[in-house]
Design an enzyme around this catalytic site. Sequence first.
Site, PDB file in Angstrom:
ATOM      1  N   GLY A  46      57.505   9.642 -10.011  1.00 16.33           N
ATOM      2  CA  GLY A  46      58.049   8.499 -10.726  1.00 16.33           C
ATOM      3  C   GLY A  46      58.989   8.976 -11.815  1.00 16.33           C
ATOM      4  O   GLY A  46      58.886  10.111 -12.296  1.00 16.33           O
ATOM      5  N   GLN A  51      63.683   8.539 -19.511  1.00 17.62           N
ATOM      6  CA  GLN A  51      63.512   9.966 -19.224  1.00 17.62           C
ATOM      7  C   GLN A  51      64.838  10.656 -18.889  1.00 17.62           C
ATOM      8  O   GLN A  51      64.897  11.877 -18.866  1.00 17.62           O
ATOM      9  CB  GLN A  51      62.508  10.168 -18.088  1.00 17.62           C
ATOM     10  CG  GLN A  51      61.098   9.789 -18.492  1.00 17.62           C
ATOM     11  CD  GLN A  51      60.142  10.026 -17.360  1.00 17.62           C
ATOM     12  OE1 GLN A  51      60.000   9.198 -16.468  1.00 17.62           O
ATOM     13  NE2 GLN A  51      59.494  11.170 -17.382  1.00 17.62           N
ATOM     14  N   CYS A  90      53.527  14.294 -16.688  1.00 18.66           N
ATOM     15  CA  CYS A  90      54.789  13.611 -16.949  1.00 18.66           C
ATOM     16  C   CYS A  90      55.929  14.617 -16.880  1.00 18.66           C
ATOM     17  O   CYS A  90      55.821  15.715 -17.436  1.00 18.66           O
ATOM     18  CB  CYS A  90      54.734  12.949 -18.324  1.00 18.66           C
ATOM     19  SG  CYS A  90      56.215  12.040 -18.753  1.00 18.66           S
ATOM     20  N   LEU A  91      57.010  14.236 -16.198  1.00 16.09           N
ATOM     21  CA  LEU A  91      58.161  15.143 -16.089  1.00 16.09           C
ATOM     22  C   LEU A  91      58.761  15.468 -17.454  1.00 16.09           C
ATOM     23  O   LEU A  91      59.389  16.512 -17.618  1.00 16.09           O
ATOM     24  CB  LEU A  91      59.231  14.527 -15.179  1.00 16.09           C
ATOM     25  CG  LEU A  91      58.838  14.360 -13.715  1.00 16.09           C
ATOM     26  CD1 LEU A  91      59.950  13.660 -12.941  1.00 16.09           C
ATOM     27  CD2 LEU A  91      58.510  15.703 -13.077  1.00 16.09           C
ATOM     28  N   HIS A 132      52.264   3.956 -15.195  1.00 17.36           N
ATOM     29  CA  HIS A 132      52.786   5.062 -16.023  1.00 17.36           C
ATOM     30  C   HIS A 132      54.268   4.830 -16.314  1.00 17.36           C
ATOM     31  O   HIS A 132      54.717   4.960 -17.456  1.00 17.36           O
ATOM     32  CB  HIS A 132      52.558   6.385 -15.276  1.00 17.36           C
ATOM     33  CG  HIS A 132      53.075   7.592 -15.978  1.00 17.36           C
ATOM     34  ND1 HIS A 132      52.237   8.509 -16.579  1.00 17.36           N
ATOM     35  CD2 HIS A 132      54.340   8.056 -16.168  1.00 17.36           C
ATOM     36  CE1 HIS A 132      52.994   9.487 -17.114  1.00 17.36           C
ATOM     37  NE2 HIS A 132      54.257   9.226 -16.867  1.00 17.36           N
ATOM     38  N   GLU A 133      55.045   4.474 -15.285  1.00 18.67           N
ATOM     39  CA  GLU A 133      56.490   4.270 -15.470  1.00 18.67           C
ATOM     40  C   GLU A 133      56.780   3.023 -16.301  1.00 18.67           C
ATOM     41  O   GLU A 133      57.681   3.034 -17.142  1.00 18.67           O
ATOM     42  CB  GLU A 133      57.210   4.206 -14.114  1.00 18.67           C
ATOM     43  CG  GLU A 133      57.101   5.472 -13.285  1.00 18.67           C
ATOM     44  CD  GLU A 133      57.369   6.770 -14.041  1.00 18.67           C
ATOM     45  OE1 GLU A 133      58.247   6.794 -14.930  1.00 18.67           O
ATOM     46  OE2 GLU A 133      56.678   7.762 -13.766  1.00 18.67           O
ATOM     47  N   HIS A 136      56.509   3.813 -19.845  1.00 18.49           N
ATOM     48  CA  HIS A 136      57.722   4.479 -20.353  1.00 18.49           C
ATOM     49  C   HIS A 136      58.747   3.451 -20.830  1.00 18.49           C
ATOM     50  O   HIS A 136      59.422   3.667 -21.832  1.00 18.49           O
ATOM     51  CB  HIS A 136      58.380   5.334 -19.263  1.00 18.49           C
ATOM     52  CG  HIS A 136      57.909   6.741 -19.214  1.00 18.49           C
ATOM     53  ND1 HIS A 136      58.044   7.622 -20.268  1.00 18.49           N
ATOM     54  CD2 HIS A 136      57.324   7.444 -18.220  1.00 18.49           C
ATOM     55  CE1 HIS A 136      57.557   8.797 -19.920  1.00 18.49           C
ATOM     56  NE2 HIS A 136      57.106   8.720 -18.684  1.00 18.49           N
TER      57      HIS A 136
END
Length: 159
Positions: A46, A51, A90-91, A132-133, A136
């Site tokens: 995701g 991000q 998380c990226l 999660h996204e 963000h």
Amino acid sequence: MTVKPIIMHPDPLLEQTCERVEIFDSKLKRLVRDMFETMYEADGVGLAGPQIGVLKQIAVVDADEEIGPIVLINPEIYDQNGEELGVEGCLSIPSLYGEVVRSQSIKVKAFDVKGRQFDLKASGFVARAIQHEIDHLQGILFTSKVVRYIKEEELEVEG
């Protein structure tokens, strides 16, 4: 398609609330393609607008082969059921993992790149990735919801 640099924590952009997308045009389509490319290049499931420095309510998820890639523009969760504890990373925060409680199943309404509204039901890992996204997009990082942090070595043993 272009792989974008991923914004890393503690960049304050990651804690901003994103604006709704109002214009559905070729620029938006290109951005969504770039987001998928960036996510795949980073081995993620995701990616959300902030991000990559875009403070718009756009997220992409590809967490299940059968379901395939999902584009979520201006997403809203309108129903959720059950609770599940699961591991997240998380990226934007590499090498940090933790257990987070999320709804087991959700219903989301969102728009696609052409501006068409749709409803989506998701459960398990896909629901976790979507939640999660969406966090963000509200400036919320998973670290604010972690019940217990997990070392990378533990991940390899568990999964």
